[in-house]
Design a protein around this motif. Structure first.
Motif, PDB file in Angstrom:
ATOM      1  N   TYR A  45       0.815  -1.226   0.000  1.00  0.00           N
ATOM      2  CA  TYR A  45       0.000   0.000   0.000  1.00  0.00           C
ATOM      3  C   TYR A  45       0.848   1.276   0.000  1.00  0.00           C
ATOM      4  CZ  TYR A  45      -3.583   3.336   1.576  1.00  0.00           C
ATOM      5  OH  TYR A  45      -4.427   4.409   1.698  1.00  0.00           O
ATOM      6  N   ALA A  71      -8.133   0.215  -0.971  1.00  0.00           N
ATOM      7  CA  ALA A  71      -9.135  -0.780  -0.554  1.00  0.00           C
ATOM      8  C   ALA A  71     -10.523  -0.571  -1.177  1.00  0.00           C
ATOM      9  CB  ALA A  71      -9.257  -0.769   0.959  1.00  0.00           C
ATOM     10  N   GLU A  80      -4.485   5.870   7.315  1.00  0.00           N
ATOM     11  CA  GLU A  80      -5.470   6.520   6.431  1.00  0.00           C
ATOM     12  C   GLU A  80      -6.878   6.407   7.026  1.00  0.00           C
ATOM     13  OE1 GLU A  80      -4.921   8.423   3.706  1.00  0.00           O
ATOM     14  OE2 GLU A  80      -2.815   8.100   4.221  1.00  0.00           O
ATOM     15  N   ARG A 107      -8.634  13.310  -5.995  1.00  0.00           N
ATOM     16  CA  ARG A 107      -9.516  14.257  -5.284  1.00  0.00           C
ATOM     17  C   ARG A 107      -8.704  15.491  -4.921  1.00  0.00           C
ATOM     18  NH1 ARG A 107     -14.073  10.600  -2.005  1.00  0.00           N
ATOM     19  NH2 ARG A 107     -13.498   8.709  -3.065  1.00  0.00           N
ATOM     20  N   MET A 108      -7.463  15.269  -4.485  1.00  0.00           N
ATOM     21  CA  MET A 108      -6.634  16.416  -4.104  1.00  0.00           C
ATOM     22  C   MET A 108      -6.308  17.292  -5.319  1.00  0.00           C
ATOM     23  SD  MET A 108      -4.106  15.130  -1.089  1.00  0.00           S
ATOM     24  CE  MET A 108      -3.267  13.795  -1.892  1.00  0.00           C
ATOM     25  N   ASP A 127     -19.433   7.579  -1.940  1.00  0.00           N
ATOM     26  CA  ASP A 127     -18.935   7.490  -0.563  1.00  0.00           C
ATOM     27  C   ASP A 127     -19.016   8.845   0.136  1.00  0.00           C
ATOM     28  OD1 ASP A 127     -16.853   9.043  -1.531  1.00  0.00           O
ATOM     29  OD2 ASP A 127     -15.339   7.485  -1.412  1.00  0.00           O
ATOM     30  N   GLY A 128     -19.840   9.749  -0.386  1.00  0.00           N
ATOM     31  CA  GLY A 128     -19.938  11.100   0.173  1.00  0.00           C
ATOM     32  C   GLY A 128     -20.110  11.061   1.686  1.00  0.00           C
ATOM     33  N   ASN A 146     -15.167  14.743   3.422  1.00  0.00           N
ATOM     34  CA  ASN A 146     -15.203  15.604   2.239  1.00  0.00           C
ATOM     35  C   ASN A 146     -14.828  17.035   2.609  1.00  0.00           C
ATOM     36  OD1 ASN A 146     -15.807  15.966  -0.584  1.00  0.00           O
ATOM     37  ND2 ASN A 146     -17.710  16.990   0.030  1.00  0.00           N
ATOM     38  N   TRP A 198     -11.556  18.995   1.287  1.00  0.00           N
ATOM     39  CA  TRP A 198     -11.641  20.281   0.581  1.00  0.00           C
ATOM     40  C   TRP A 198     -10.914  21.370   1.352  1.00  0.00           C
ATOM     41  CZ3 TRP A 198     -12.754  21.734  -4.228  1.00  0.00           C
ATOM     42  CH2 TRP A 198     -13.320  20.758  -5.055  1.00  0.00           C
TER      43      TRP A 198
HETATM   44  P1  FAD Z   1      -7.994   3.698   1.162  1.00  0.00           P
HETATM   45  O1  FAD Z   1      -6.795   4.404   0.695  1.00  0.00           O
HETATM   46  O2  FAD Z   1      -8.017   2.246   1.028  1.00  0.00           O
HETATM   47  O3  FAD Z   1      -8.222   4.118   2.691  1.00  0.00           O
HETATM   48  C1  FAD Z   1      -8.971   3.336   3.601  1.00  0.00           C
HETATM   49  C2  FAD Z   1     -10.067   4.138   4.249  1.00  0.00           C
HETATM   50  O4  FAD Z   1      -9.550   5.191   5.035  1.00  0.00           O
HETATM   51  C3  FAD Z   1     -11.035   4.805   3.288  1.00  0.00           C
HETATM   52  O5  FAD Z   1     -12.015   3.908   2.858  1.00  0.00           O
HETATM   53  C4  FAD Z   1     -11.588   5.941   4.103  1.00  0.00           C
HETATM   54  O6  FAD Z   1     -12.644   5.521   4.935  1.00  0.00           O
HETATM   55  C5  FAD Z   1     -10.403   6.323   4.983  1.00  0.00           C
HETATM   56  N1  FAD Z   1      -9.647   7.424   4.376  1.00  0.00           N
HETATM   57  C6  FAD Z   1      -8.598   7.334   3.540  1.00  0.00           C
HETATM   58  N2  FAD Z   1      -8.129   8.553   3.241  1.00  0.00           N
HETATM   59  C7  FAD Z   1      -8.876   9.432   3.901  1.00  0.00           C
HETATM   60  C8  FAD Z   1      -8.889  10.855   4.002  1.00  0.00           C
HETATM   61  N3  FAD Z   1      -8.003  11.612   3.368  1.00  0.00           N
HETATM   62  N4  FAD Z   1      -9.851  11.438   4.755  1.00  0.00           N
HETATM   63  C9  FAD Z   1     -10.756  10.690   5.422  1.00  0.00           C
HETATM   64  N5  FAD Z   1     -10.791   9.345   5.365  1.00  0.00           N
HETATM   65  C10 FAD Z   1      -9.860   8.725   4.622  1.00  0.00           C
HETATM   66  N6  FAD Z   1     -13.567  10.138   1.783  1.00  0.00           N
HETATM   67  C11 FAD Z   1     -14.823   9.711   2.003  1.00  0.00           C
HETATM   68  O7  FAD Z   1     -15.000   8.621   2.549  1.00  0.00           O
HETATM   69  N7  FAD Z   1     -15.896  10.473   1.631  1.00  0.00           N
HETATM   70  C12 FAD Z   1     -15.757  11.683   1.027  1.00  0.00           C
HETATM   71  O8  FAD Z   1     -16.759  12.350   0.734  1.00  0.00           O
HETATM   72  C13 FAD Z   1     -14.452  12.145   0.756  1.00  0.00           C
HETATM   73  N8  FAD Z   1     -14.236  13.309   0.105  1.00  0.00           N
HETATM   74  C14 FAD Z   1     -12.962  13.749  -0.132  1.00  0.00           C
HETATM   75  C15 FAD Z   1     -12.747  14.974  -0.782  1.00  0.00           C
HETATM   76  C16 FAD Z   1     -11.473  15.445  -1.024  1.00  0.00           C
HETATM   77  C17 FAD Z   1     -11.279  16.772  -1.715  1.00  0.00           C
HETATM   78  C18 FAD Z   1     -10.362  14.682  -0.631  1.00  0.00           C
HETATM   79  C19 FAD Z   1      -8.957  15.156  -0.895  1.00  0.00           C
HETATM   80  C20 FAD Z   1     -10.545  13.462   0.009  1.00  0.00           C
HETATM   81  C21 FAD Z   1     -11.839  12.981   0.274  1.00  0.00           C
HETATM   82  N9  FAD Z   1     -12.065  11.727   0.911  1.00  0.00           N
HETATM   83  C22 FAD Z   1     -13.350  11.323   1.158  1.00  0.00           C
HETATM   84  C23 FAD Z   1     -10.944  10.928   1.426  1.00  0.00           C
HETATM   85  C24 FAD Z   1     -10.365   9.855   0.486  1.00  0.00           C
HETATM   86  O9  FAD Z   1     -10.126  10.392  -0.775  1.00  0.00           O
HETATM   87  C25 FAD Z   1     -11.261   8.617   0.354  1.00  0.00           C
HETATM   88  O10 FAD Z   1     -11.653   8.162   1.633  1.00  0.00           O
HETATM   89  C26 FAD Z   1     -10.518   7.479  -0.353  1.00  0.00           C
HETATM   90  O11 FAD Z   1     -10.117   7.897  -1.632  1.00  0.00           O
HETATM   91  C27 FAD Z   1     -11.414   6.271  -0.450  1.00  0.00           C
HETATM   92  O12 FAD Z   1     -10.840   5.247  -1.192  1.00  0.00           O
HETATM   93  P2  FAD Z   1     -10.388   3.880  -0.516  1.00  0.00           P
HETATM   94  O13 FAD Z   1     -11.494   3.299   0.279  1.00  0.00           O
HETATM   95  O14 FAD Z   1      -9.795   3.037  -1.570  1.00  0.00           O
HETATM   96  O15 FAD Z   1      -9.250   4.403   0.473  1.00  0.00           O
END
Ligand code: FAD
Length: 496
Positions: free
Chosen positions: A241, A254, A296, A366-367, A394-395, A400, A404
């Protein structure tokens, strides 16, 4: 005659604090558990929940209904027009069923906390115990304080405190036992609550058939699907990862955020499962990939802790007051170009088109997309925040808003405003081969190298292909945008 668990953003049977306690109490009393789920379409409107997310929740609800039925637990499914009437309905049901104990898990946004406060009062008047639980975060908000007793506003020290708090309170990660099977008489008494039809989404939140089928395939609903996805990730991907997480084309994360958001998977379950596959069984040592992944998931807790301590972030206000004075541009045309993936910056456009098609966007993207809106286009980041909510499956308000805030520099633990992402460099670094771009930006198939990242700037064949296929030229020039952003942010901050 029964104990109620009110389901909200916790659409699962396993590892569910409120439901577990309801089950234990019901067993002690020799009665059964009844599940309740109340839809208020007004809630979905007010929280800008995307149609994809509504659909996911309703599909998860169907699975929940089936899973509960195996335990002979009925699930009341009702709709109330106005969200302010949800507490009344819940009290009514409890009275009708002669219930004296109602459990649920807490949601931390101000509206939801106010609703729960009202419920405590209403239930008390009827002599009913209403017992909301901490469940959504691994570490309950308010548990971690700096040396001077304050709430952390910076992630890294907060994270250290989070890890050590879990190590000293290992019970936080324990799996909550599932509820036992209901006694047979519950089945008779509540026969009318088994197999009730799950409502359709309100018209404004309905997906067309094609999109619905696509979402069902991409995002299987319910807790079994969640746990399969988590297990596969931990078996196959978590080890790498740290090295792979920033590269969208690798699909190496994930993709469980949708489950964390709907509560088909608890953050606690994720962290425990990752810890258990770590050689040291700790959060801060052992395999780097596993450690990185747990950190994360911790971000999710972090942004919730922030929200609980500074609830004004829910009221359309930036975390940092001084950013209220930045003079944003007003350009519906530029916003539209961003929202539809036609900015002329391929990495941004690929990201936005992926969001529109799948309801999901990789964290790195997203970033990049958020920074582009707030800094290159200099549009109010809150427009982007809302747009994301309206389209993400996943909002999640806290994550979020936190994301932002981070990307626009107006949030907690911000990038300094003068750190402006260069979309081309980001693109070359994180999608070096251009694979992700070509997957989503059909007009650029047939381009390679720099021609994929910046076709018009590369010129030659790439520019010809882009032009022929109608791919737009950059809507804003990078150097100009960067200078304008620095100047405008500085001016805004100077006004305070
Ligand atoms: P993985 O990389 O596998 O991470 C595992 C879990 O950790 C995620 O499922 C999530 O629950 C949590 N996580 C990881 N990164 C973050 C983070 N930066 N902030 C908070 N939790 C995190 N995440 C959302 O769940 N809902 C949103 O509405 C959301 N909006 C976002 C908006 C922006 C502008 C940015 C920069 C990030 C946002 N995120 C949001 C965080 C993050 O991008 C996503 O959680 C992540 O991309 C989900 O993919 P994954 O399950 O494969 O993450």
């Amino acid at each position: 005659d029964a104990v109620v668990h009110w389901f909200k953003r916790d659409l699962r049977v396993k590892d569910n604090t409120g439901l577990s306690l309801a089950g234990a109490l019901a067993k002690e009393m020799g009665v059964g558990v009844v599940g309740v789920w109340i839809l208020s379409p007004q809630d979905w409107e007010a929280h800008l929940v995307s149609a994809a997310k509504c659909d996911f929740e309703l599909r998860s609800l169907e699975v929940l209904q089936r899973d509960l039925k195996e335990l002979d637990i009925p699930l009341y499914v009702g709709t109330v027009e106005k969200r302010k009437d949800v507490p009344k309905r819940l009290v009514q049901l409890a009275k009708e069923w002669g219930v004296k104990n109602v459990f649920c898990n807490l949601e931390y946004e101000p509206d939801e906390l106010r609703r729960e406060e009202k419920l405590v009062r209403l239930m008390l008047e009827e002599d009913i115990n209403f017992d909301p639980q901490h469940d959504d975060c691994v570490v309950p908000p308010g548990s971690l304080k700096t040396g001077t007793g304050r709430q952390y506003a910076v992630y890294t020290p907060w994270y250290r405190a989070w890890v050590s708090h879990i190590h000293t309170h290992p019970e936080l990660l324990l799996e909550r036992p599932g509820p036992p099977k209901n006694p047979p008489f519950t089945r008779q008494k509540f026969a009318h609550l088994f197999d009730v039809p799950i409502p359709d989404a309100p018209e404004t939140k309905t997906l067309d058939e094609e999109t619905k089928t696509r979402m069902e395939k991409l995002w299987p609903a319910g807790e079994t699907a969640a746990s399969e996805r988590l297990t596969r990730f931990l078996d196959e991907k978590v080890g790498q990862y740290q090295e792979t997480r920033n590269f969208p084309a690798l699909k190496s994360t994930a993709r469980v955020s949708v489950h964390h958001a709907a509560g088909t998977l608890a953050a606690r379950t994720s962290v425990r499962a990752a810890r258990d596959v770590n050689s040291t069984k700790k959060l801060d040592s052992g395999n780097g990939g596993i450690r990185g992944w747990m950190s994360e998931v911790a971000w999710r807790d972090f942004y919730r802790h922030v929200l609980v301590h500074w609830p004004y972030v829910c009221m359309n206000k930036p975390f940092k007051h001084e950013y209220t004075s930045v003079a944003w541009e007003s350009s519906p045309a530029n916003f539209h170009a961003w929202a539809t993936g036609r900015t002329g910056y391929p990495i941004v456009d690929a990201a936005m088109r992926c969001l529109l098609h799948t309801g999901y966007m990789h964290n790195r993207l997203r970033m990049i997309a958020a920074s582009f809106l707030a800094k290159h286009l200099l549009l109010d980041w809150r427009l982007g925040e809302q747009f994301f909510m309206l389209h993400l499956i996943d909002g999640d308000f806290a994550s979020n808003n936190g994301g932002w805030g981070f990307s626009s520099s107006a949030g907690v633990d911000p990038q300094p405003y003068f750190r402006v992402f260069n979309p081309w460099l980001q693109s070359e670094k994180f999608d070096a081969e251009g694979t992700f771009i070509r997957e989503w930006v059909g007009e650029l198939r047939g381009t390679v190298g720099k021609g994929t990242h910046a076709p018009y700037e590369a010129g030659g064949e790439a520019a010809r292909v882009a032009k022929k296929n109608g791919y737009p030229k950059p809507i804003v020039e990078h150097k100009f945008a960067r200078a304008r952003c620095l100047e405008r942010y500085k001016e805004g901050l100077g006004r305070n």
